[in-house]
Design a protein around this motif. Structure first.
Motif, PDB file in Angstrom:
ATOM      1  N   ARG A 304      88.712 -15.130   3.661  1.00  0.00           N
ATOM      2  CA  ARG A 304      88.542 -14.513   4.960  1.00  0.00           C
ATOM      3  C   ARG A 304      86.807 -14.632   4.830  1.00  0.00           C
ATOM      4  N   ASP A 310      75.995 -13.723   9.353  1.00  0.00           N
ATOM      5  CA  ASP A 310      76.188 -14.758   8.368  1.00  0.00           C
ATOM      6  C   ASP A 310      76.009 -16.298   8.242  1.00  0.00           C
ATOM      7  N   GLY A 352      73.537 -14.881   2.360  1.00  0.00           N
ATOM      8  CA  GLY A 352      74.506 -14.911   2.005  1.00  0.00           C
ATOM      9  C   GLY A 352      75.912 -13.892   0.932  1.00  0.00           C
ATOM     10  N   VAL A 353      76.247 -14.710   0.708  1.00  0.00           N
ATOM     11  CA  VAL A 353      77.205 -12.949  -0.100  1.00  0.00           C
ATOM     12  C   VAL A 353      77.341 -13.866  -1.170  1.00  0.00           C
ATOM     13  N   LEU A 354      77.475 -12.165  -2.038  1.00  0.00           N
ATOM     14  CA  LEU A 354      77.853 -11.931  -3.044  1.00  0.00           C
ATOM     15  C   LEU A 354      79.441 -11.281  -3.653  1.00  0.00           C
ATOM     16  N   GLN A 360      87.301 -10.418  -3.547  1.00  0.00           N
ATOM     17  CA  GLN A 360      86.620 -11.499  -3.187  1.00  0.00           C
ATOM     18  C   GLN A 360      85.910 -12.278  -3.766  1.00  0.00           C
TER      19      GLN A 360
ATOM     20  N   ARG B 206      84.349  -6.198   3.990  1.00  0.00           N
ATOM     21  CA  ARG B 206      83.355  -6.828   4.446  1.00  0.00           C
ATOM     22  C   ARG B 206      82.873  -7.733   3.692  1.00  0.00           C
ATOM     23  N   TYR B 207      82.185  -8.992   2.886  1.00  0.00           N
ATOM     24  CA  TYR B 207      81.517  -9.331   1.584  1.00  0.00           C
ATOM     25  C   TYR B 207      80.408  -8.096   1.900  1.00  0.00           C
ATOM     26  N   ALA B 208      79.632  -8.331   1.260  1.00  0.00           N
ATOM     27  CA  ALA B 208      78.101  -8.060   0.512  1.00  0.00           C
ATOM     28  C   ALA B 208      77.385  -8.671   1.054  1.00  0.00           C
ATOM     29  N   SER B 209      76.840  -8.856   2.328  1.00  0.00           N
ATOM     30  CA  SER B 209      75.755  -9.560   2.144  1.00  0.00           C
ATOM     31  C   SER B 209      74.264 -10.107   1.655  1.00  0.00           C
TER      32      SER B 209
END
Lengths: 507, 272
Positions: A304, A310, A352-354, A360, B206-209
């Motif tokens: 994804r 971002d 960034g994304v965690l 995920q 969504r991803y957590a930014s």
């Protein structure tokens, strides 16, 4: 006959691409007479041949004759799939006497044409040797047949809380024997080191049929020359690996990953220093993906995508993975690092994304691991897997793109993309050139150009993919004449008739 | 005539902290029953129930579409102190505030009816009222799938379950929801306030930014105990035994069709 004709123009083009390859003229083709002998060693289900009694069409041999990229094509008539080391020994002994070339084949997932025949050599598939021989949950030492698929070994040791020391994109198809024969690197090398360290013993059938049993399970054994090291990375040119003893590390109890978006490639190195220092023993991967690779991975549905916000202004991305023994400890360390990075006066990262869940976590990894597949879907990839100093990663990618542009080969008519991604932690860059089709013009523009660039950095023309059939002529860019001369002497000692994987590694 | 001003929506998103198997071992590794046969092996990682993640995402997307039409998004969870991590994830995804109904570390997981009663009490205590509750259709650990429906029953609200598309009209105070049903989709129009339960196709969370994760640390978490709310979370059901399905018995090979037919007959299978 029809199918041969159909592929003829393409094969001609390929042949000109690798005109330097030649097989020893003394090698013989497999005949009906040989099949009769193999039938005494193997049951009918283990023999696939265009000769009687199995008499299959040549199409059924395509998956063995061709590599998965469709770049290398052999014309072998016969595939043998032995189940035991003794059967392998019998086959090899016969081939040695008859001077028949042998190509040992695992999952056939290689990238340099090392696992397919150049002409009509016999294909020795290890797929049917797929049993785990032993596993000791205390020491973590696993002994397995060479044909075990990497993923199935991972699954096998998982209930005992261990993992394989090696992990790579092709894990669902590649075999441990092939991994060892090619000294495959992959995603866990940063943490667990190369197979030269984790492989404790090997069982190898030598070119005269002798079984060399070095399948020990000792971590320490300083008794003379360590012969097994010769077969790790020899790509099947010195013998057929039939069994592997390998040290598996305990499974980490907690893993996290994060993708960081960087405004400039220049920030990758300072970032690596900080990440290494702050995460210390829990750092398990530090992977680099340039913007073009990322866009291709997203385009072809590999994981994804991050939100537009971002990725805005990002020139490249870095994936950082942690693995450790205690989740709270790891998460705290990672959170501290991320806070430090975001709140720095001159931040090295945009954002960034965690990952927040196992789904995920997989999705972030898919963005990195999926680049290989995305590149193959986008067009015909020329893949260069090189070791160069970290500081020159981007220069090599940009330099190659400019070089192609200066030759008028950049654009929809020829080369669509030049992308870079790889294992920063290991100094290993994957440089991929995505073209519409494989042509001699592009080939000639890329080689020896890229190899000369690598040599100028004292790098390696093949960091983890091996030499295979693709890079035999380029070996000298990374190895001196003295080294190559000694490699040839070793080959001569083990395989005086030159039957083992002929035309690979050494010219 | 001027249109009446849009009503400001207050959305509540209950989220559940879940036991899932740690990907570090292997993402696809089989869940194992514990030796006491009372539950699954607890060598696990905690994360938000995936359907609840979809619920949070939908609330955040509603705000992105309706802008100021959404006044507040509040996440709520029931569980031990560590459940706050799940709230932080919801806050990092875009919820404004959160409520934690804290239970002791050793307390058993509450059952759907108790969860629904707790949520009813929380909704009663919201000053601005609640217009929309979005929940996951089920939790993937116990697969009960009842909380949303029970809550709708307790409150006397409408419910749109298994939603794969949600459209809200803040002026008419209406929602049009597409539900996943056998053989296709069902489109229904409902009045607010409303309970929505989410299905897999509603959205992709969504991803957590990183900046949002940092901001989430500063967002408010209101705490309650079950006693504060006057609810009893004691389970009404007793788990007698949890067992794995019987291991698959390997098949055999038959030499020819006749033998196959014979074996099928012996197994009691005949042509209809």
């Amino acid at each position: 006959m029809l199918s041969l004709y159909r592929h003829a123009p393409r094969r001609l083009a390929l042949r000109s691409m690798r005109a330097t390859h030649s097989l020893p003229p003394t090698l013989n083709s497999v005949t009906e007479h040989d099949l009769a002998h193999f039938a005494k060693i193997l049951p009918p289900s283990s023999i696939i041949s265009t000769f009687p009694p199995s008499s299959v069409s040549s199409e059924e041999l395509e998956q063995y004759n061709n590599d998965w990229m469709g770049k290398y094509r052999g014309t072998s008539t016969t595939v043998l799939k032995p189940k035991t080391t003794e059967q392998v020994s019998e086959i090899v002994k016969w081939c040695n006497e008859r001077r028949i070339g042998i190509v040992p084949q695992g999952g056939n997932t290689g990238l340099v044409g090392g696992s397919v025949p150049l002409r009509d050599e016999l294909i020795l598939s290890l797929s049917n040797m797929s049993k785990v021989r032993s596993f000791d949950p205390v020491s973590g030492i696993l002994v397995a047949d060479a044909g075990c698929i990497l993923q199935s070994l991972t699954d096998y040791v998982a209930p005992y809380n261990h993992i394989m020391p090696i992990d790579l994109g092709a894990k669902g198809s590649c075999q441990i024997g092939g991994n060892v024969a090619t000294n495959a690197g992959g995603l866990r090398l940063l943490r667990y080191g190369s197979l030269h360290g984790t492989v404790l013993g090997l069982e190898v059938v030598l070119p005269d049929g002798t079984i060399l049993d070095q399948l020990t399970t000792l971590r320490k054994d300083n008794t003379g020359y360590d012969l097994k090291q010769l077969f790790i990375g020899a790509e099947g040119t010195l013998g057929v690996i039939t069994g592997v003893s390998i040290l598996t590390p305990p499974a980490p109890q907690a893993s996290n990953n994060v993708i960081l978006a960087l405004p400039s490639f220049k920030n990758v190195l300072p970032l690596y220093e900080i990440v290494k220092r702050q995460l210390s023993e829990i750092l398990s991967a530090f992977e680099f993906i340039d913007r073009t690779s990322y866009d291709l991975a997203v385009k072809h549905g590999q994981g994804r995508a991050l939100s537009d916000e971002d990725v805005q202004g990002a020139e490249c991305f870095v994936l950082v993975e942690t693995s450790g023994g205690r989740r709270e400890h790891d998460e705290e360390k990672l959170a501290d690092l991320l806070e430090f990075l975001l709140e720095a006066e001159e931040p090295l990262i945009n954002t960034g994304v965690l990952s927040q869940s196992p789904a995920q976590f997989s999705s972030l990894w898919a963005l990195r691991e999926g680049v290989t597949e995305a590149v193959a879907k986008e067009g015909k990839p020329y893949k260069y897997d090189i070791s160069v100093p970290l500081s020159s990663f981007q220069d090599v990618v940009d330099g190659t793109r400019e070089h192609l542009r200066s030759k008028g080969l950049l654009g929809d008519h020829a080369v669509k993309y030049v992308v870079g991604y790889g294992h920063v932690g290991d100094g290993n860059l994957h440089l991929n050139v995505v073209a519409n089709s494989y042509t001699p013009e592009i080939q000639n523009a890329l080689e020896p150009y890229i190899y000369e660039v690598v040599a100028s950095h004292r790098g390696s023309v093949s960091a983890e993919h091996g030499i295979g059939a693709m890079k035999t002529h380029a070996l000298h860019y990374s190895k001196s004449d003295v080294s190559i001369a000694w490699m040839k002497k070793i080959k001569e000692i083990f395989d005086p008739r030159g039957i083992m994987n002929p035309g690979k590694v050494l010219e | 005539m001027r249109p009446s001003p849009a009503r400001l929506l207050n959305i509540l998103v209950p989220v559940k902290r879940l036991l899932t198997v740690n990907r570090a071992v292997d993402y696809a590794v089989k869940i194992r029953v514990n030796p006491q046969q009372t539950g699954i092996d607890l060598n696990v990682k905690h994360s938000m129930n995936p359907f609840d993640e979809i619920a949070v995402e939908e609330a955040v997307r509603l705000r992105e579409r309706l802008k100021d039409g959404v006044k507040s998004i509040k996440a709520v969870t029931i569980g031990p102190p560590k459940s706050i991590e799940t709230l932080r994830t919801a806050l990092a995804m875009g919820a404004d505030a959160s409520i934690h109904v804290e239970t002791p570390e050793s307390a058993p997981a509450p059952e759907p009816l108790a969860v629904a009663k707790t949520l009813r009490e929380i909704i009663k205590r919201q000053d601005g009222g609640v217009d929309l509750v979005i929940l996951g259709k089920q939790a993937i650990d116990d697969d009960l799938g009842m909380t949303g429906q029970m809550l709708a029953g307790l409150l006397g609200w409408g419910q749109a379950t298994f939603a794969s598309k949600v459209e809200i009209d803040t002026v008419k105070k209406e929602a049009v929801v597409t539900r996943e049903i056998d053989g296709g989709g069902e489109e229904i129009r409902c009045k607010l306030p409303l309970i929505i339960t989410t299905d897999l196709r509603l959205n992709e969370p969504r991803y957590a930014s990183l900046p949002n994760i940092m901001k989430a640390k500063k967002k408010p978490v209101e705490k309650f105990t079950p006693e504060d709310l006057g609810v009893d979370l004691t389970p009404q059901l007793e788990t007698l035994k949890v067992a794995e399905p019987p291991a698959r018995v390997g098949g055999g090979k038959v030499a020819n069709v006749d033998e196959l037919v014979e074996k099928l007959k012996a197994a009691g299978i005949t042509a209809a």
